[in-house]
Design a protein around this motif. Sequence first.
Motif, PDB file in Angstrom:
ATOM      1  N   MET A 174       1.350  -1.271   0.140  1.00 24.95           N
ATOM      2  CA  MET A 174      -0.057   0.422  -0.098  1.00 24.95           C
ATOM      3  C   MET A 174       0.584   1.323  -0.059  1.00 24.95           C
ATOM      4  N   TRP A 175       1.791   1.282   0.967  1.00 27.04           N
ATOM      5  CA  TRP A 175       2.835   2.527   0.883  1.00 27.04           C
ATOM      6  C   TRP A 175       3.395   3.035  -0.539  1.00 27.04           C
ATOM      7  N   LYS A 176       3.963   1.700  -1.044  1.00 25.24           N
ATOM      8  CA  LYS A 176       3.961   1.932  -3.246  1.00 25.24           C
ATOM      9  C   LYS A 176       3.047   2.281  -3.713  1.00 25.24           C
ATOM     10  N   GLU A 177       1.517   2.196  -3.351  1.00 25.48           N
ATOM     11  CA  GLU A 177       0.786   3.287  -4.544  1.00 25.48           C
ATOM     12  C   GLU A 177       0.897   5.154  -3.882  1.00 25.48           C
ATOM     13  N   TYR A 178       1.703   5.376  -3.266  1.00 28.20           N
ATOM     14  CA  TYR A 178       1.421   6.437  -3.213  1.00 28.20           C
ATOM     15  C   TYR A 178       3.143   7.001  -2.750  1.00 28.20           C
ATOM     16  N   SER A 179       4.026   6.628  -2.750  1.00 30.79           N
ATOM     17  CA  SER A 179       5.339   7.270  -3.175  1.00 30.79           C
ATOM     18  C   SER A 179       5.933   8.019  -4.272  1.00 30.79           C
ATOM     19  N   SER A 180       6.850   8.209  -4.096  1.00 27.95           N
ATOM     20  CA  SER A 180       6.794   9.671  -5.324  1.00 27.95           C
ATOM     21  C   SER A 180       7.337   8.801  -6.164  1.00 27.95           C
ATOM     22  N   GLY A 181       7.942   7.805  -6.277  1.00 27.27           N
ATOM     23  CA  GLY A 181       8.391   7.738  -7.859  1.00 27.27           C
ATOM     24  C   GLY A 181       7.123   6.816  -8.784  1.00 27.27           C
ATOM     25  N   TYR A 182       6.357   6.295  -7.730  1.00 29.32           N
ATOM     26  CA  TYR A 182       4.925   5.748  -8.340  1.00 29.32           C
ATOM     27  C   TYR A 182       4.099   6.582  -8.884  1.00 29.32           C
ATOM     28  N   LEU A 183       3.831   7.623  -7.961  1.00 31.37           N
ATOM     29  CA  LEU A 183       3.123   8.966  -8.619  1.00 31.37           C
ATOM     30  C   LEU A 183       3.598   9.618  -9.500  1.00 31.37           C
TER      31      LEU A 183
ATOM     32  N   ASN B  15       2.825   6.777 -12.830  1.00 29.91           N
ATOM     33  CA  ASN B  15       1.112   6.923 -13.194  1.00 29.91           C
ATOM     34  C   ASN B  15       0.671   7.990 -13.225  1.00 29.91           C
ATOM     35  N   ARG B  16       0.279   8.688 -13.540  1.00 30.53           N
ATOM     36  CA  ARG B  16      -0.336  10.139 -14.229  1.00 30.53           C
ATOM     37  C   ARG B  16      -1.743  10.197 -13.510  1.00 30.53           C
ATOM     38  N   ALA B  17      -1.782   9.522 -13.649  1.00 32.79           N
ATOM     39  CA  ALA B  17      -3.664   9.300 -13.030  1.00 32.79           C
ATOM     40  C   ALA B  17      -4.043   9.193 -11.810  1.00 32.79           C
ATOM     41  N   SER B  18      -3.097   8.090 -11.028  1.00 38.34           N
ATOM     42  CA  SER B  18      -2.811   8.498  -9.464  1.00 38.34           C
ATOM     43  C   SER B  18      -1.971   9.380  -9.076  1.00 38.34           C
ATOM     44  N   SER B  19      -1.610  10.128  -9.863  1.00 45.66           N
ATOM     45  CA  SER B  19      -1.126  11.483  -9.423  1.00 45.66           C
ATOM     46  C   SER B  19      -1.888  12.850  -9.155  1.00 45.66           C
TER      47      SER B  19
ATOM     48  N   MET C 119      -3.575  14.944  -6.654  1.00 46.89           N
ATOM     49  CA  MET C 119      -3.333  16.403  -6.167  1.00 46.89           C
ATOM     50  C   MET C 119      -4.538  16.853  -5.804  1.00 46.89           C
ATOM     51  N   THR C 120      -5.244  15.935  -6.922  1.00 47.76           N
ATOM     52  CA  THR C 120      -6.929  16.396  -6.308  1.00 47.76           C
ATOM     53  C   THR C 120      -7.192  16.413  -5.256  1.00 47.76           C
ATOM     54  N   ALA C 121      -7.314  15.352  -4.026  1.00 54.32           N
ATOM     55  CA  ALA C 121      -7.843  15.449  -2.930  1.00 54.32           C
ATOM     56  C   ALA C 121      -6.809  16.088  -2.233  1.00 54.32           C
TER      57      ALA C 121
END
Length: 102
Positions: free
Chosen positions: A1-10, A13-17, A21-23
């Motif tokens: 789970m922590w990997k989904e929000y790490s800076s490298g993953y964001l 993955n453009r949609a996740s970032s 940012m919107t949230a």
Amino acid sequence: MWKEYSSGYLKKNRASSISVMTAAFISALLLSLLCSIFYNLWVYEIERIKTEEGDWQGRIVGEISEQDLFGPHPESCQCGSGSDQRRSVSGTGNGGRSYLYK
């Protein structure tokens, strides 16, 4: 789970970032709205109290006359005679203070 929000993953993955940012933007906006509402309610309450009770820290209630403040007016005073004289006034409440009468 922590990997989904790490800076490298964001970054990858453009949609996740965009969703993160919107949230973050919406949460900051709502927090700012909440703080400004409470601040304006606080300022309004202060203005209401100033309007109803006046703009002071304390209030002295009572009536006081000029005679209570300065003592009785001496009969020997030459008020309006044009000569400035210092006279010692005797009577109750003045403590023998001298006043300048014109």
